[in-house]
Design a protein around this motif. Structure first.
Motif, PDB file in Angstrom:
ATOM      1  N   LEU A   1       0.826  -1.215   0.000  1.00  0.00           N
ATOM      2  CA  LEU A   1       0.000   0.000   0.000  1.00  0.00           C
ATOM      3  C   LEU A   1       0.853   1.255   0.000  1.00  0.00           C
ATOM      4  CD1 LEU A   1      -2.972  -0.691   2.425  1.00  0.00           C
ATOM      5  CD2 LEU A   1      -2.912  -0.797  -0.063  1.00  0.00           C
ATOM      6  N   SER A   2       1.914   1.225   0.814  1.00  0.00           N
ATOM      7  CA  SER A   2       2.852   2.343   0.848  1.00  0.00           C
ATOM      8  C   SER A   2       4.223   1.718   1.090  1.00  0.00           C
ATOM      9  CB  SER A   2       2.498   3.294   1.980  1.00  0.00           C
ATOM     10  OG  SER A   2       2.692   2.631   3.215  1.00  0.00           O
ATOM     11  N   GLU A   3       5.222   2.557   1.223  1.00  0.00           N
ATOM     12  CA  GLU A   3       6.559   2.015   1.440  1.00  0.00           C
ATOM     13  C   GLU A   3       6.610   1.156   2.704  1.00  0.00           C
ATOM     14  OE1 GLU A   3      10.790   4.009   1.746  1.00  0.00           O
ATOM     15  OE2 GLU A   3       9.512   5.026   0.270  1.00  0.00           O
ATOM     16  N   GLN A   4       5.842   1.562   3.706  1.00  0.00           N
ATOM     17  CA  GLN A   4       5.873   0.885   5.008  1.00  0.00           C
ATOM     18  C   GLN A   4       4.848  -0.251   5.126  1.00  0.00           C
ATOM     19  OE1 GLN A   4       8.246   1.815   7.053  1.00  0.00           O
ATOM     20  NE2 GLN A   4       8.800   3.486   5.695  1.00  0.00           N
ATOM     21  N   THR A   5       3.730  -0.124   4.408  1.00  0.00           N
ATOM     22  CA  THR A   5       2.597  -0.994   4.709  1.00  0.00           C
ATOM     23  C   THR A   5       2.256  -1.983   3.594  1.00  0.00           C
ATOM     24  OG1 THR A   5       1.736   1.051   5.621  1.00  0.00           O
ATOM     25  CG2 THR A   5       0.325  -0.877   5.824  1.00  0.00           C
ATOM     26  N   ALA A   6       2.140  -3.244   3.975  1.00  0.00           N
ATOM     27  CA  ALA A   6       1.622  -4.265   3.066  1.00  0.00           C
ATOM     28  C   ALA A   6       0.304  -4.753   3.652  1.00  0.00           C
ATOM     29  CB  ALA A   6       2.607  -5.412   2.949  1.00  0.00           C
ATOM     30  N   THR A   7      -0.669  -5.000   2.793  1.00  0.00           N
ATOM     31  CA  THR A   7      -1.962  -5.473   3.293  1.00  0.00           C
ATOM     32  C   THR A   7      -2.223  -6.892   2.773  1.00  0.00           C
ATOM     33  OG1 THR A   7      -4.277  -4.898   3.540  1.00  0.00           O
ATOM     34  CG2 THR A   7      -3.331  -4.479   1.402  1.00  0.00           C
ATOM     35  N   PRO A   8      -2.781  -7.768   3.629  1.00  0.00           N
ATOM     36  CA  PRO A   8      -2.950  -9.165   3.236  1.00  0.00           C
ATOM     37  C   PRO A   8      -4.058  -9.377   2.216  1.00  0.00           C
ATOM     38  CG  PRO A   8      -3.748  -8.781   5.476  1.00  0.00           C
ATOM     39  CD  PRO A   8      -3.215  -7.493   4.991  1.00  0.00           C
ATOM     40  N   VAL A   9      -3.799 -10.237   1.240  1.00  0.00           N
ATOM     41  CA  VAL A   9      -4.857 -10.676   0.319  1.00  0.00           C
ATOM     42  C   VAL A   9      -4.821 -12.192   0.153  1.00  0.00           C
ATOM     43  CG1 VAL A   9      -5.044  -8.561  -1.058  1.00  0.00           C
ATOM     44  CG2 VAL A   9      -3.359 -10.259  -1.694  1.00  0.00           C
ATOM     45  N   GLY A  10      -4.112 -12.868   1.062  1.00  0.00           N
ATOM     46  CA  GLY A  10      -3.782 -14.283   0.872  1.00  0.00           C
ATOM     47  C   GLY A  10      -4.879 -15.294   1.105  1.00  0.00           C
ATOM     48  N   GLY A  11      -6.069 -14.868   1.493  1.00  0.00           N
ATOM     49  CA  GLY A  11      -7.115 -15.862   1.677  1.00  0.00           C
ATOM     50  C   GLY A  11      -7.517 -15.992   3.121  1.00  0.00           C
ATOM     51  N   GLY A  12      -7.921 -17.199   3.543  1.00  0.00           N
ATOM     52  CA  GLY A  12      -8.355 -17.425   4.912  1.00  0.00           C
ATOM     53  C   GLY A  12      -9.409 -16.413   5.312  1.00  0.00           C
ATOM     54  N   ALA A  13      -9.228 -15.820   6.490  1.00  0.00           N
ATOM     55  CA  ALA A  13     -10.218 -14.884   7.024  1.00  0.00           C
ATOM     56  C   ALA A  13     -10.438 -13.691   6.089  1.00  0.00           C
ATOM     57  CB  ALA A  13      -9.783 -14.398   8.394  1.00  0.00           C
ATOM     58  N   TYR A  14      -9.376 -13.249   5.388  1.00  0.00           N
ATOM     59  CA  TYR A  14      -9.514 -12.074   4.534  1.00  0.00           C
ATOM     60  C   TYR A  14     -10.436 -12.362   3.354  1.00  0.00           C
ATOM     61  CZ  TYR A  14      -5.588 -10.785   7.417  1.00  0.00           C
ATOM     62  OH  TYR A  14      -4.800 -10.531   8.494  1.00  0.00           O
TER      63      TYR A  14
END
Ligand SMILES: [Zn+2]
Length: 286
Positions: free
Chosen positions: A185-198
Motif C-alpha cells: 500500500l505504501s513504502e511501510q505498509t503491506a496489506t494481506p490478500v492471501g485468503g483465509g479470514a480475509y
C-alpha cells in the motif's frame, strides 16, 4: 497467465489459535471430528477444477486419519507439514519446536510414505522472535517454509520482511521462504490478500484485484491459503468473544462460492511447482 499457489491447512475446526482459549488440547479427542468430510469437499472442488494444491497437514490429523492423507496424496496434491499440535512457534523453545516438528513429520510419513519438505507454522507464528525456527526446519529436512506473513497483526507478522519468495540462508543451510500474498500500500505498509479470514470477511473482488496486482504489476505469483472448516458453515461454534467469533465464523456461507470463483479466475498449482528449490540462489542471511 502466471501460476499462483493454492494451499490448504488441514486441521479440525477446533484447532485455530482463536479457539485455544476455549478448547484445551486434552479436550480435542472428545469433540466431534469433521476434518475428513470437510477436506473431501476441498478435494472434490480441486478435482472439478483440475487443480493440484499444497496441503499443510497437521501431524495430529495425520496420526488419526492416515487414510485422508493418503487420499490427498493419491489425487496428486503436495503433502506438506503444519506442525503436530498447532502450538504457536514463539511460545515454544527451539527444543520443543524440534520435537513437535519431528513428531509431525513421522506422523505424515507413517500415513502416506511421503516426507514433507514444505512447512507452515500455526498462525504464521514464525516472527522476529522465533526466526531460529527456520534453522530447525532445515535440520529437520525442510526445503521450503511458508510461515512468515510480512504484515502487521496482533498475533503474527514481520512487517517489511519482504513480500516475495526468496531463499534465506540459516546457519544450517538454505530454505526457500514463500510469504502469503500481500499488496504493497505504501513504502511501510503491506496489506494481506492471501485468503483465509480475509477472503471470507471481504468481498471477492478485493482478493481478485489483489492477485491481479501481484501478477500484473509485480510479475509475481500469489500464495493463497484457506482451511477445510471454512467451507462448512454448519460446524460447531466454539469461539467466544466478539472478535474471535467474527474472525472465525463470519463469511462461512459465501466461502465455497468464493473459492470456486478464485479457482476459475486464476491459474493455481502447488508451492514447490511454483518455487522449486535452487540451492545456489541465496538472497538473504538470517
Ligand atoms: Zn492452522
Amino acid at each position: 497467465m502466471l501460476r499462483n499457489i493454492i494451499s490448504v491447512d488441514v486441521e479440525e475446526y477446533f484447532h485455530p489459535t482463536e479457539l485455544a482459549k476455549c478448547v484445551r488440547q486434552e479436550e480435542w479427542m472428545a469433540l466431534p471430528s469433521l476434518v475428513e468430510p470437510q477436506t473431501r469437499q476441498v478435494l472434490e472442488i480441486f478435482d472439478r477444477h483440475r487443480i493440484q494444491g499444497t496441503f499443510f497437514v497437521l501431524g495430529w490429523v495425520a496420526e488419526r486419519y492416515p487414510g485422508l492423507v493418503r487420499e490427498i496424496a493419491s489425487r496428486g496434491h503436495e503433502i506438506a507439514c503444519h506442525s503436530f499440535f498447532h502450538r504457536l512457534v514463539y511460545d515454544l523453545t527451539p527444543e520443543e519446536f524440534r520435537e513437535d516438528t519431528k513428531r509431525a513429520v513421522h506422523a505424515i510419513e507413517n500415513a502416506c510414505g511421503i516426507t514433507p519438505r514444505a512447512y507452515r507454522a500455526p498462525s504464521y507464528s514464525i516472527t522476529k522472535r522465533s526466526l531460529w525456527a527456520l534453522e530447525v526446519l532445515v535440520e529437520c529436512g525442510f526445503t521450503h517454509d511458508s510461515s512468515i506473513y510480512p504484515i502487521e497483526h496482533d498475533r503474527y507478522g514481520i512487517p517489511g520482511f519482504g513480500r516475495n519468495c526468496r531463499t534465506l540462508l540459516t546457519p544450517s543451510g538454505p530454505i526457500v521462504e514463500v510469504p502469503i500474498a500481500t499488496v504493497q500500500l505504501s513504502e511501510q505498509t503491506a496489506t494481506p490478500v492471501g485468503g483465509g479470514a480475509y477472503l471470507r470477511l471481504l468481498p471477492y473482488r478485493y482478493t481478485a484485484a489483489g492477485i491481479r496486482r501481484i501478477n500484473d504489476a509485480d510479475q509475481q505469483p500469489a500464495c493463497m491459503y484457506f482451511h477445510p472448516w471454512e467451507l462448512d458453515p454448519d460446524h460447531p461454534r466454539l469461539a467466544r468473544g466478539l472478535v474471535s467469533r467474527l474472525r472465525t465464523y463470519s463469511g462461512l456461507r459465501s466461502m465455497k462460492r468464493k473459492i470456486e470463483r478464485l479457482l476459475s479466475d486464476f491459474e493455481f498449482t502447488t508451492l514447490t511447482a511454483v518455487h522449486p528449490a535452487v540451492p545456489a540462489n541465496v538472497e538473504a542471511h538470517i
